[in-house]
Design a protein around this motif. Structure first.
Motif, PDB file in Angstrom:
ATOM      1  N   ILE A 193      36.395  50.378  38.807  1.00 32.26           N
ATOM      2  CA  ILE A 193      37.471  50.651  37.850  1.00 32.26           C
ATOM      3  C   ILE A 193      36.962  50.719  36.407  1.00 32.26           C
ATOM      4  N   HIS A 194      35.686  50.396  36.193  1.00 31.75           N
ATOM      5  CA  HIS A 194      35.021  50.556  34.891  1.00 31.75           C
ATOM      6  C   HIS A 194      35.607  49.678  33.788  1.00 31.75           C
ATOM      7  N   HIS A 195      36.273  48.625  34.148  1.00 32.30           N
ATOM      8  CA  HIS A 195      36.639  47.597  33.172  1.00 32.30           C
ATOM      9  C   HIS A 195      36.691  46.258  33.890  1.00 32.30           C
ATOM     10  N   MET A 196      36.526  45.217  33.116  1.00 31.55           N
ATOM     11  CA  MET A 196      36.536  43.881  33.691  1.00 31.55           C
ATOM     12  C   MET A 196      37.959  43.490  34.098  1.00 31.55           C
ATOM     13  N   ARG A 197      38.017  42.645  35.130  1.00 32.71           N
ATOM     14  CA  ARG A 197      39.315  42.165  35.586  1.00 32.71           C
ATOM     15  C   ARG A 197      39.100  40.936  36.460  1.00 32.71           C
ATOM     16  N   SER A 198      39.980  39.951  36.310  1.00 41.09           N
ATOM     17  CA  SER A 198      39.914  38.736  37.120  1.00 41.09           C
ATOM     18  C   SER A 198      41.240  38.539  37.833  1.00 41.09           C
ATOM     19  N   ASP A 199      41.176  38.339  39.188  1.00 36.45           N
ATOM     20  CA  ASP A 199      42.383  38.157  40.002  1.00 36.45           C
ATOM     21  C   ASP A 199      42.195  36.988  40.966  1.00 36.45           C
ATOM     22  N   PRO A 200      42.163  35.749  40.476  1.00 33.81           N
ATOM     23  CA  PRO A 200      41.968  34.617  41.387  1.00 33.81           C
ATOM     24  C   PRO A 200      43.108  34.510  42.399  1.00 33.81           C
ATOM     25  N   ASN A 201      42.740  34.124  43.629  1.00 34.85           N
ATOM     26  CA  ASN A 201      43.743  34.050  44.695  1.00 34.85           C
ATOM     27  C   ASN A 201      43.271  33.064  45.750  1.00 34.85           C
ATOM     28  N   ASP A 202      44.100  32.093  46.069  1.00 32.78           N
ATOM     29  CA  ASP A 202      43.810  31.103  47.114  1.00 32.78           C
ATOM     30  C   ASP A 202      42.459  30.428  46.914  1.00 32.78           C
ATOM     31  N   GLY A 203      42.126  30.122  45.658  1.00 30.11           N
ATOM     32  CA  GLY A 203      40.879  29.421  45.384  1.00 30.11           C
ATOM     33  C   GLY A 203      39.651  30.305  45.353  1.00 30.11           C
ATOM     34  N   ILE A 204      39.825  31.615  45.515  1.00 24.55           N
ATOM     35  CA  ILE A 204      38.704  32.559  45.485  1.00 24.55           C
ATOM     36  C   ILE A 204      38.795  33.362  44.193  1.00 24.55           C
ATOM     37  N   GLU A 205      37.669  33.464  43.472  1.00 27.70           N
ATOM     38  CA  GLU A 205      37.615  34.283  42.250  1.00 27.70           C
ATOM     39  C   GLU A 205      37.371  35.739  42.645  1.00 27.70           C
TER      40      GLU A 205
END
Length: 718
Positions: free
Chosen positions: A305-317
């Motif tokens: 996607i060519h940009h940074m993004r963080s989507d933590p879910n159920d203890g997983i980064e």
């Protein structure tokens, strides 16, 4: 202790066997020691054991933010210093805790290289350079290693280029396949293999999916462009083609099982399928539950996607990276739209992650004193001009063209990449060319020729002039060092009629609210020793603080007329030497004022009559500054005008030497000679400029609503 408790303790001691009692006491002692050790551990977390009662914020009175309080991990384990690990010959009550010696390591992750221009490999090479300065254990990628979408011949060239750059890493690196790495174009090519470039990828980069372990951590790479197993169709915009195959899902189960005893497991793929949309819900339904079930999957990394993004879910980064050379719009660089790489530091109980812009790692060993000296030379590089902007007060039938050249050199031992550009906020200027660039080898010189056309019949009050900007990059072996831009105004060449004395006597009119004339310090080259500063002035009113002619700021010289009282000062020997006569100035009346420093005294004359003389030590040095000399105001510490004069000022002259040493009759219209440093007769302007009629022939821009007005009073002229 209460009497009853004492009695119970005595009976317990008498009734119990001695061996049991000793065992119990030993157990209690161990518990106490452990408690004390724990307290010591807490105390060891700070270099201070002081227990002052300090209110929140009192310890940091100068701190303006709390960003440093935002953190993800817990403080690292520390231990008390021991003789084996800590040594000093000094004494102190402060205990300096030592870090524990548990294993920790760092790895880097690179985002997409492709999806942009072929020259993006320059960014990739800079990322390799950065990471080699850091030396992590390994580098992971997230796919799109080559531009692809082509045939075999072009694909092989791009593959070799990518591997050639990555193989310069000091540590091993691991590939991940992305759509650019496996998609073939054109799709109607009869030579296109069923699975496009998959075979080429595995032949030259490695398997499409694999897993390995390092320092009690498992790294698993999976393939997110399998597409249709029957037809070979591939697409990342159709959910049915973004499903993990049964074969790869079985591999993933096995890889997770192999890593079940690891401290952490990390997953790498190209497409961030967890974000849904055109990726469908296969990840959510079949993959994510497996990762959660494993219990030790710490992070999943992807790109595309060519940009940074963080989507933590159920203890997983879940982490998406931007680019290392791929197409980058740079919408909001600080919000993750930039060329960057991640550094991941792994400890047994936690993982730290940070992103770094490509090219920002500084090579400590490269920054030597000689390199610093050379870059400073470039920052202070003299730029010289031949010719300039032709300025005339006359109306023109057609626009005139000015020719000039800009010359500079490279005094360093390294090549310098440069750009010379012309600019003006006045859009009526046209330049040919508007810029030029190149590389200047060590010791070489450059001359750039330009022409400038002003599309107007004459210069006016709102006209803006032309500025040259020299941008330079010092090309060291491993780093490009950007040098602060050198900006210079193109010299103005005034016609003879603009530089001559006007037939009508005029004065500079100032309104006391932002009007002044600011003379750059470099254009007022007053040497040490005797000097004279003088002018004619007439005030409309006097404010509490009024700068008439000033360059003061705990230095230099100035004449003030605050509340109608003159104050002439020169900063000599670490302090101001002042003359403040008792004379009360009147509004609406012309005065001639002259401050004369003779080398051994300071004198003030008003209308040619002495108003005071202050003896000084012979040959005391005047403290200089870089601030402007301001007509009609006083400069502050940044050179900005304040304390404005309200009235008219005329015949401003600064001279080397003492022009007056006894009473005299001041001339209403002064002249210039070889001792004149600055002479503004205020008789003529050309566009926005007041002309200096000293031998230097400078020009100075009027500020605010400053303008010239006819001198109406009839004053005898000698």
């Amino acid at each position: 202790m209460f009497e009853g408790e004492v009695l119970m303790a005595t009976r317990f001691w008498q009734c119990c066997p001695r061996q049991s009692v000793f065992r119990l006491l030993s157990f209690i002692a161990c518990i106490a020691m452990l408690s004390l050790w724990s307290v010591g551990q807490v105390m060891a977390g700070s270099p201070s054991t002081e227990t002052e009662n300090v209110e929140p914020g009192e310890e940091t009175p100068h701190l303006s933010h709390d960003r440093h309080l935002h953190r993800y991990g817990v403080p690292h384990e520390t231990i008390q210093p021991s003789e084996q690990r800590f040594f000093t010959t000094r004494s102190s009550e402060i205990v300096l805790p030592l870090p524990s010696e548990e294993d920790a390591f760092t790895f880097a992750v690179f985002g997409d290289r492709t999806g942009g221009q072929p020259e993006g490999v320059d960014v990739l090479a800079d990322a390799v350079r950065d990471v080699n300065l850091i030396e992590p254990d390994l580098v992971m990628t997230v796919g799109d290693l080559v531009n692809g979408y082509n045939r075999t011949a072009e694909w092989l060239i791009q593959m070799r280029e990518f591997k050639s750059i990555m193989n310069r890493l000091l540590c091993p690196w691991f590939p991940v396949a992305g759509n650019h790495d496996v998609y073939w174009r054109p799709l109607n090519d009869p030579e296109m293999p069923k699975f496009q470039h998959q075979d080429h990828y595995e032949m030259h980069f490695g398997p499409l999916w694999y897993s390995f372990q390092h320092k009690q951590c498992a790294f698993t790479v999976i393939y997110s462009d399998e597409g249709d197993e029957e037809t070979g169709e591939k697409s990342f915009s159709k959910p049915r083609l973004q499903k993990i195959s049964d074969e790869q899902l079985a591999f993933l189960r096995q890889a997770l099982a192999r890593g079940k005893d690891c401290n952490h497991q990390f997953i790498f793929l190209h497409h961030p399928r967890w974000i849904g949309g055109n990726y469908g819900d296969d990840w959510k339904k079949r993959v994510h539950p497996l990762l959660v079930e494993a219990g030790n999957v710490t992070a999943v990394f992807a790109g595309h996607i060519h940009h940074m993004r963080s989507d933590p879910n159920d203890g997983i980064e879940y982490i998406a990276l931007a680019t290392v050379g791929g197409g980058q719009k740079g919408v909001v660089p600080e919000a993750g739209y930039l060329h960057q790489y991640h550094l991941v530091t792994v400890r047994k109980e936690q993982v730290a992650m940070a992103a770094f812009p490509v090219g920002q790692a500084m090579d400590v060993r490269e920054i030597t004193s000689s390199l610093q000296e050379e870059t400073i030379q470039l920052a202070r590089l003299p730029v010289t001009f031949k010719g300039g902007i032709q300025v005339s007060a006359a109306m023109r039938e057609k626009p005139s063209t000015s020719q000039f050249s800009v010359s500079f050199s490279n005094p360093t031992s390294r090549p310098v990449e440069y750009t010379v550009s012309l600019e003006s906020v006045d859009n009526r200027w046209q330049f040919a060319p508007d810029h030029t660039h190149g590389v200047l080898n060590a010791g070489a010189s450059c001359k750039a020729d330009f022409s400038a056309v002003y599309q107007a019949k004459q210069f006016e009050r709102l006209s803006e002039m032309v500025q040259v900007t020299l941008s330079q990059d010092y090309l060291a072996p491993a780093t490009r060092y950007s040098i602060p831009e050198v900006k210079k105004n193109v010299p103005l060449l005034f016609s003879d009629e603009a530089s001559s004395q006007g037939t009508v006597n005029r004065a500079l009119a100032l309104d006391g609210s932002g009007d002044c004339v600011s003379l750059e310090s470099i254009k007022v080259p007053l040497p040490q020793g005797p000097f004279t500063v003088e002018c004619w002035f007439k005030a409309r009113e006097f404010a509490d603080r009024v700068g008439l002619l000033a360059k003061t700021e705990q230095s230099e010289y100035g004449i003030f007329a605050s509340r109608g009282q003159l104050d002439a000062s020169v900063f000599l020997g670490g302090a101001y030497k002042n003359i403040r006569p008792d004379l009360k100035l009147k509004v609406g009346q012309w005065y001639h004022v002259a401050m004369v420093y003779e080398g051994d005294s300071l004198a003030l004359y008003v209308d040619g009559k002495p108003q005071g003389r202050l003896p000084t030590k012979p040959l005391m040095k005047r403290k200089a500054n870089w601030l402007p000399f301001i007509v009609g105001a006083d400069p502050d510490v940044r050179g900005r005008p304040n304390s404005f004069f309200n009235g008219e000022i005329d015949e401003i002259r600064i001279s080397k030497g003492a022009r007056y040493n006894q009473p005299f009759e001041p001339k209403r219209r002064l002249t210039s000679d070889e001792n004149t440093v600055i002479f503004l007769d205020c008789d003529r302007t050309v566009g926005p400029f007041l002309i200096d009629r000293s031998p230097q022939g400078h020009s100075f821009r009027l500020t605010g609503d400053a303008h010239l007005t006819d001198v109406k009073e009839s004053v005898k002229q000698e």
